[in-house]
Motif scaffolding. Structure first.
Motif: not given
Lengths: 146, 434
Positions: B243-265
Motif C-alpha cells: 500500500l504505497e500511500n499508507l507507506k508514505t503516510i507512515s514514513i512521514a509520521l516517523l519522520a515527524v517523530c524523529l524531528m520532534v524528538f531531535a528538536l526537543a532534545t
C-alpha cells in the motif's frame, strides 16, 4: 504537597546550586565557585540530615524494615559525602579538573540516588508514615533552624 | 512490598563491561571489511559484504552495547533486579557475540550452514534477554513512561529478531523460501522500533538528570512511544500489502517523530542549567543533528524528487544517530561504574577497620580523562562526516571514511580497555589488602 513532592523539589533546588558551582569552577571563577559549592553542600547536608534523622527512622519504625532501602540510602549518602570532601579539596587547590571530575561523579551518584528515592522510597513513606505530609513538611522547613 | 524494595546497587562490573568492550571490536571489524573490499560493495543495494558490515554494526555494536547498557541501567532506572546476573549476562553475551560474528562470516564466506548456526545462537541470546527483562519490567512497580517505552522497544526487538531469523533460514536452507520482501520490514523494525524507542526512553531520564535540564514535555513523553509504534505497525501493513500511500503516510509520521524528538532534545540541551559542555553532551548534539539531517534528506527526496543513496540513510541512522548516542553514554557508564565498584570495595575495608589501607578512589575524569573522550569524539565526528559524503562520492571518500571509522572505533576500544585495566589494577591493590 506530599513527602514525595516536597523532597523531590528540594532535590531540584540542590541541583541548581550544584550547577551554579560547577559553572563557576569550569570558567575558573573560584570565588563564586567556593561560595556556590559551600551553599550546595550546606543544602545537601540539610537534606541528608533530615532524611537520616527524621524520615528514615520514622519509616523504619512504621515498617519494621531496618536493613532494606534506608540502609542502602544511608550508604549512598556516605558515598556522596566522600565526594563533598574531594570537591572541597579541589576548591582549595583551585584544581579545575579534579573539581569537575569529583563533581561529575557526584552528579551521577546523586541523580541515580534521587531517582530511587523519588520513584520508590518517598511514595512508600507517603503510604506508610503515620504523621501526615504537612507535619513532615513543617519539620523539614524548621530543620535548618535546629 | 518486599519486591518493591529493590534498591540494590549495580550488577557486578563484568556484566555491562563485557558487552560495552565487545561493541567497538565489531566497529573495527566492519571498518576492516569496508577497507578490504573497496567502494564496489556499495555499487548496488545489498551486496553480501555490505550486509556483513551492516550486521556487525547493528548486532555487534548496537545490540551488544544496548543490551549491556540496559543490564546496567535497569536496576537504577526501573528499580528491578536481574537474578544471577553473571550467569544471565553470559547466556546473552556469548551467543550474541558468536552469532553476530558467524552471521557476518556467513555472508563473507558464502557458507549456507553458517546462517543456520548464527540464527540459532542469536535466537537463544535474544529470547533469553527479552523473556527475562520483559517479565521483570512487567512486574516493576515503576510507572515512569520509560517502562512502557522499553517494553515497546523489546517487542520491536522481538519482531526484528523473528524477521531476521526467518530471512537467515532462507539463506541457510535451500528448501526454505528466501523472503526478500521482509528485508525492509526487518531493518525498519530494528532501527525505528528497537533502536529508536530504546534510545528515546533512556533519553527521557538521562538528559534531564545528567545535564540538569527541564523534563521533556509530558504530552511529548506520553505520545512519542505509541506514535512511533503505531507508525511502525502501519508501515508493516503497507509493506505486506503493497500500500504505497499508507507507506508514505507512515514514513512521514516517523519522520515527524524523529524531528520532534531531535528538536526537543536540542532545545532542552540549549536551555540546560549546567553550562559545562562535557563530551557526552557533544555526542548527544551530534546524534540529534544526524536525526534532523535524516528527516531533511527524506523530505528533500519527496519534495524536489532528487535521488539520494540508500546508504546515506543507513549512515545517518546507524553511525550518526545510534552509534553516536551509545558512544557518548559509554563515557558516563564505564567511569561511573568503575568509581562505584571501587568505592564499595573501599567501604568494605573501612568496615574491617583497615582505614589506613584504603586506596584513594579516583573520580571519573581520572578513569577516562576528558581529553581522551573529546579526541575520540573528534575522530568519530570526522568518520560520520566522511561516511556521509562517501555515500554520494564513493570514488573520493570511501577509503578515508572507512579509515576514519577504523580509527574512531580503535580509539574507543583503547579508552574502554584502559579504563578496565585501571579498574583491575586498583581492585588487585584492594584485594591484596583485604
Amino acid at each position: 504537597m506530599n513527602i514525595r513532592e516536597f523532597m523531590s523539589k528540594d532535590h531540584k533546588d540542590c541541583d541548581m546550586l550544584f550547577a551554579k558551582a560547577e559553572n563557576a569552577a569550569s570558567t575558573g571563577d573560584w570565588e563564586t565557585a567556593g561560595q556556590a559549592c559551600n551553599e550546595f553542600i550546606q543544602a545537601m547536608n540539610r537534606h541528608l540530615g533530615f532524611e537520616e534523622q527524621g524520615l528514615f527512622p520514622a519509616f523504619e519504625e512504621a515498617t519494621g524494615i531496618l536493613t532494606g532501602p534506608t540502609e542502602m540510602m544511608r550508604m549512598e549518602h556516605d558515598q556522596m559525602r566522600s565526594l563533598f570532601v574531594e570537591m572541597n579539596d579541589a576548591l582549595e587547590k583551585q584544581h579545575s579538573d579534579d573539581y569537575l571530575g569529583a563533581a561529575e561523579t557526584l552528579l551521577i551518584m546523586m541523580q541515580q540516588h534521587n531517582m530511587k528515592e523519588e520513584q520508590i522510597l518517598y511514595s512508600m513513606m507517603d503510604q506508610r508514615l503515620s504523621e501526615d505530609a504537612s507535619y513532615w513538611q513543617q519539620k523539614f522547613n524548621d530543620w535548618e533552624k535546629q | 512490598m518486599r519486591a518493591d524494595l529493590s534498591l540494590q546497587q549495580a550488577p557486578p562490573f563484568s556484566v555491562p563491561a563485557r558487552f560495552l568492550v565487545s561493541a567497538p571490536l565489531f566497529g573495527i571489524l566492519a571498518a576492516l571489511i569496508l577497507l578490504w573490499n573497496g567502494p564496489e560493495i556499495i555499487s548496488h543495494r545489498w551486496t553480501p559484504e555490505i550486509l556483513a558490515v551492516t550486521h556487525f554494526l547493528t548486532l555487534g555494536f548496537l545490540a551488544m552495547s544496548m543490551l549491556g547498557a540496559m543490564l546496567q541501567l535497569l536496576p537504577v532506572l526501573m528499580g528491578m533486579i536481574i537474578p544471577r546476573p553473571i550467569f544471565f549476562s553470559s547466556l546473552v553475551h556469548t551467543p550474541l557475540f558468536l552469532g553476530s560474528l558467524i552471521l557476518g562470516m556467513a555472508w563473507l564466506l558464502q557458507v549456507d550452514k553458517l546462517f543456520i548456526i548464527a540464527a540459532a545462537l542469536l535466537s537463544l541470546s535474544f529470547t533469553v534477554f527479552i523473556v527475562v527483562v520483559a517479565e521483570r519490567l512487567l512486574r516493576s512497580a515503576n510507572r515512569h513512561v520509560t517502562r512502557s517505552m522499553m517494553l515497546l522497544a523489546l517487542l520491536a526487538l522481538f519482531i526484528t529478531a523473528a524477521l531476521g531469523i526467518t530471512l537467515s533460514m532462507g539463506y541457510g536452507w535451500q528448501s526454505f523460501p528466501l523472503a526478500r520482501q521482509l528485508t525492509d520490514l526487518h531493518l525498519s523494525w530494528g532501527l525505528f522500533g528497537w533502536v529508536l524507542l530504546l534510545i528515546i526512553s533512556v533519553a527521557y531520564q538521562v538528559i534531564p538528570m545528567f545535564q540538569i535540564t527541564d523534563e521533556y514535555p509530558v504530552l511529548h513523553q506520553r505520545l512519542m512511544g505509541w506514535t512511533v509504534f503505531v507508525a511502525m505497525l502501519n508501515l508493516s501493513m503497507a509493506y505486506l500489502w503493497q500500500l504505497e500511500n499508507l507507506k508514505t503516510i507512515s514514513i512521514a509520521l516517523l519522520a515527524v517523530c524523529l524531528m520532534v524528538f531531535a528538536l526537543a532534545t536540542l532545545w532542552l540541551l540549549h536551555k540546560r542549567r549546567r553550562q559545562l559542555v562535557d563530551t557526552t553532551m557533544r555526542f548527544w548534539q551530534l546524534a540529534m543533528v544526524s536525526l534532523l539531517l535524516l528527516t531533511s534528506c527524506w523530505l528533500l527526496t519527496h519534495l524536489i524528487n532528487i535521488e539520494l543513496s540508500i546508504f546515506l540513510y543507513g549512515v545517518l541512522m546507524i553511525n550518526g544517530f545510534a552509534m553516536t548516542t551509545i558512544n557518548g553514554m559509554m563515557y558516563k557508564i564505564i567511569p561511573f561504574i568503575i568509581w562505584l565498584h571501587l568505592s564499595v570495595h573501599n567501604k568494605n575495608l573501612r568496615n574491617k577497620d583497615k582505614r589506613d589501607s584504603q586506596v584513594k578512589v579516583p573520580h571519573m575524569r581520572k578513569i577516562i580523562p576528558e581529553a581522551a573522550g573529546l579526541w575520540q569524539f573528534r575522530f568519530h565526528l570526522v568518520s560520520v562526516i566522511l561516511l556521509i559524503v562517501a555515500t554520494q562520492w564513493p570514488f573520493w571518500f570511501f577509503y578515508p571514511a572507512a579509515l576514519a571509522l577504523a580509527a574512531s572505533q580503535t580509539f574507543l576500544l583503547f579508552n574502554l580497555l584502559k579504563a578496565v585495566r585501571f579498574y583491575n589494577t586498583r581492585l588487585n591493590e584492594l584485594s591484596t589488602i583485604i
